[in-house]
Design an enzyme around this catalytic site. Structure first.
Site, PDB file in Angstrom:
ATOM      1  N   HIS A  12       0.815  -1.212   0.000  1.00 30.34           N
ATOM      2  CA  HIS A  12       0.000   0.000   0.000  1.00 30.34           C
ATOM      3  C   HIS A  12       0.846   1.258   0.000  1.00 30.34           C
ATOM      4  O   HIS A  12       0.428   2.299  -0.508  1.00 30.34           O
ATOM      5  CB  HIS A  12      -0.918   0.014   1.231  1.00 30.34           C
ATOM      6  CG  HIS A  12      -1.780   1.233   1.314  1.00 30.34           C
ATOM      7  ND1 HIS A  12      -1.405   2.358   2.006  1.00 30.34           N
ATOM      8  CD2 HIS A  12      -2.966   1.521   0.760  1.00 30.34           C
ATOM      9  CE1 HIS A  12      -2.342   3.284   1.894  1.00 30.34           C
ATOM     10  NE2 HIS A  12      -3.301   2.797   1.137  1.00 30.34           N
ATOM     11  N   CYS A  13       2.063   1.196   0.548  1.00 25.52           N
ATOM     12  CA  CYS A  13       2.807   2.426   0.822  1.00 25.52           C
ATOM     13  C   CYS A  13       3.514   3.023  -0.388  1.00 25.52           C
ATOM     14  O   CYS A  13       3.181   4.112  -0.845  1.00 25.52           O
ATOM     15  CB  CYS A  13       3.820   2.177   1.934  1.00 25.52           C
ATOM     16  SG  CYS A  13       3.071   1.834   3.548  1.00 25.52           S
ATOM     17  N   ILE A  14       4.510   2.323  -0.913  1.00 22.95           N
ATOM     18  CA  ILE A  14       5.403   2.950  -1.890  1.00 22.95           C
ATOM     19  C   ILE A  14       4.719   3.282  -3.217  1.00 22.95           C
ATOM     20  O   ILE A  14       4.973   4.339  -3.788  1.00 22.95           O
ATOM     21  CB  ILE A  14       6.649   2.074  -2.120  1.00 22.95           C
ATOM     22  CG1 ILE A  14       7.307   1.750  -0.781  1.00 22.95           C
ATOM     23  CG2 ILE A  14       7.652   2.789  -3.000  1.00 22.95           C
ATOM     24  CD1 ILE A  14       8.518   0.862  -0.888  1.00 22.95           C
TER      25      ILE A  14
END
Length: 446
Positions: A276-278
């Site tokens: 989900h983050c990068i």
């Protein structure tokens, strides 16, 4: 008439565990947070709109492979934990931690609907003394500009009647060394009372807290962490393409470079970005920066390079099939190893394997996948047609039946020597074959 809470009494209640924590969103961020709060001696109520997940948790199961359900079952049986989809119960917790998704729209703009809906649900039941903490990754200013007005519409006063903070999650699924409880927690608030209460709570459940000047500062910390990773991964992905043209193995270069004990940190190339983050978080800053008439060229370039990696991998596959098997991609049978975005977990969020399969099938290939952690592909908005596709078993004969095997995720549980022994052609995007000292004459790195 409701009276403002006594700050010292709140602090004492936290320290004596006479305090209930509510967590909104029981996924990869919220569930570990619930578990360490239980470990610290707090009662926890979990909120999630997914009724099946609520039922699963109330049976004492997590549904997440790297999070064993034993602790949840003990907490459920002892009445210290329960999950619910009934937001009317939001008045019960003393602290409410928001850990809901913050995706992008199709136009790569922030979608704060989950955060906004959570804040509205809290506001309808907000009572004096409650602490609200946003943990979801977002652009600097979200807590103050979006969440705070919704809560203040109740006519309760921030810092006096209720408390509000931002503390970004630092979760690495499957990492048994750096866990939610053992990684320092950044906390930001826009008034001293909120910071005091939030810090007191996290001090009880996290190894170290790091207070910063404001919610916006804490929000910027989280984006900085992920943008740092995105940019450096883009750099090595670009170097991979350049060095391949030169006949140089980028993996060997990185292994040699990381022997330098200063001024260098190893990052590794891959088939694309996942999680989900990068792939998502940097674009929250690029969107917000436009408000200040700033162009985030470096971040957007990194995003462009990383987004193009699945296409590069497929192009390498086409080239390898042509040179080694004298055939094209259309009509070829391809096996993708790994559906999760990182090794040793079943997390498929933004997995580059989904994109790889989509590209190959659009170009006429017949694609299967194998992943011991992902028995079938979950539903996604972007790749809805892949939902429900099962993982196939692999053996000597099945491996030999494919025209090529593409290694997208390098799970430790997979026998790489068996794959290289029986596969006609292996396209390795993770350097898994070299690390396992497997046969390499049929391996092409990508």
């Amino acid at each position: 008439m409701q009276t403002a809470p006594d700050l010292q009494k709140l602090v004492n209640r936290i320290r004596t565990r006479d305090y209930t924590i509510g967590i909104m969103g029981l996924g990869y961020v919220g569930l570990p947070l619930a578990m360490i709060s239980l470990d610290a001696g707090f009662k926890v109520i979990g909120f999630d709109i997914d009724a099946s997940r609520v039922a699963l948790l109330n049976r004492g199961e997590t549904g997440i492979d790297h999070l064993p359900g034993a602790a949840i079952k003990v907490a459920v049986d002892s009445k210290r934990f329960r999950a619910t989809s009934d937001f009317a119960d939001l008045s019960e917790p003393d602290a409410i931690l928001i850990a809901v998704p913050t995706p992008l729209t199709k136009n790569r703009e922030p979608n704060l609907s989950f955060v906004e809906n959570s804040a509205r649900a809290i506001a309808e039941r907000l009572r004096p003394g409650q602490l609200v903490v946003l943990e979801s990754t977002t652009w600097p200013g979200t807590t103050r500009e979006v969440v705070q007005p919704l809560l203040e519409a109740t006519n309760l006063s921030l810092g006096k009647d209720f408390f509000l903070a931002y503390s970004p999650e630092r979760v690495d699924p499957g990492n048994d060394v750096h866990t939610t409880a053992t990684v320092a927690k950044v906390i930001g608030a826009d008034d001293p009372s909120s910071l005091q209460v939030a810090k007191e709570l996290y001090d009880q459940i996290i190894v170290q807290t790091v207070p910063v000047a404001s919610t916006a500062t804490a929000e910027a910390v989280k984006l900085t962490e992920n943008i740092f990773r995105s940019v450096n991964i883009a750099l090595v992905n670009e170097l991979k393409v350049i060095f391949d043209r030169m006949g140089i193995d980028v993996w060997e270069v990185i292994e040699a470079a990381k022997t330098k004990p200063f001024g260098y940190m190893a990052f590794y190339p891959g088939p694309g970005l996942g999680g989900h983050c990068i792939p998502i978080d940097p674009f929250y800053l690029t969107w917000k920066a436009r408000e200040y008439e700033v162009t985030t060229r470096f971040i957007e370039l990194a995003g462009e390079i990383n987004t193009n990696m699945p296409h590069y991998v497929v192009d390498r596959l086409v080239e390898a099939l042509d040179r080694r098997a004298s055939r094209g991609l259309s009509g070829s049978r391809i096996l993708v190893i790994g559906m999760s975005y990182k090794k040793n977990v079943g997390d498929t969020r933004e997995s580059p394997s989904l994109k790889l399969i989509d590209i190959m099938e659009r170009r006429g290939a017949v694609v299967d996948y194998h992943d011991p952690y992902v028995p079938e592909i979950p539903g996604t908005r972007e790749y809805a047609t892949l939902a429900g596709r099962p993982s196939v078993d692999i053996c000597a004969s099945s491996l030999a039946s494919y025209d090529a095997v593409v290694i997208s995720t390098d799970h430790d549980a997979i026998d790489w020597q068996n794959i290289t022994k029986h596969a006609k052609l292996v396209l390795d995007t993770r350097n898994a074959c070299a690390r396992s000292q497997s046969r390499t004459d049929n391996v092409v790195k990508a």
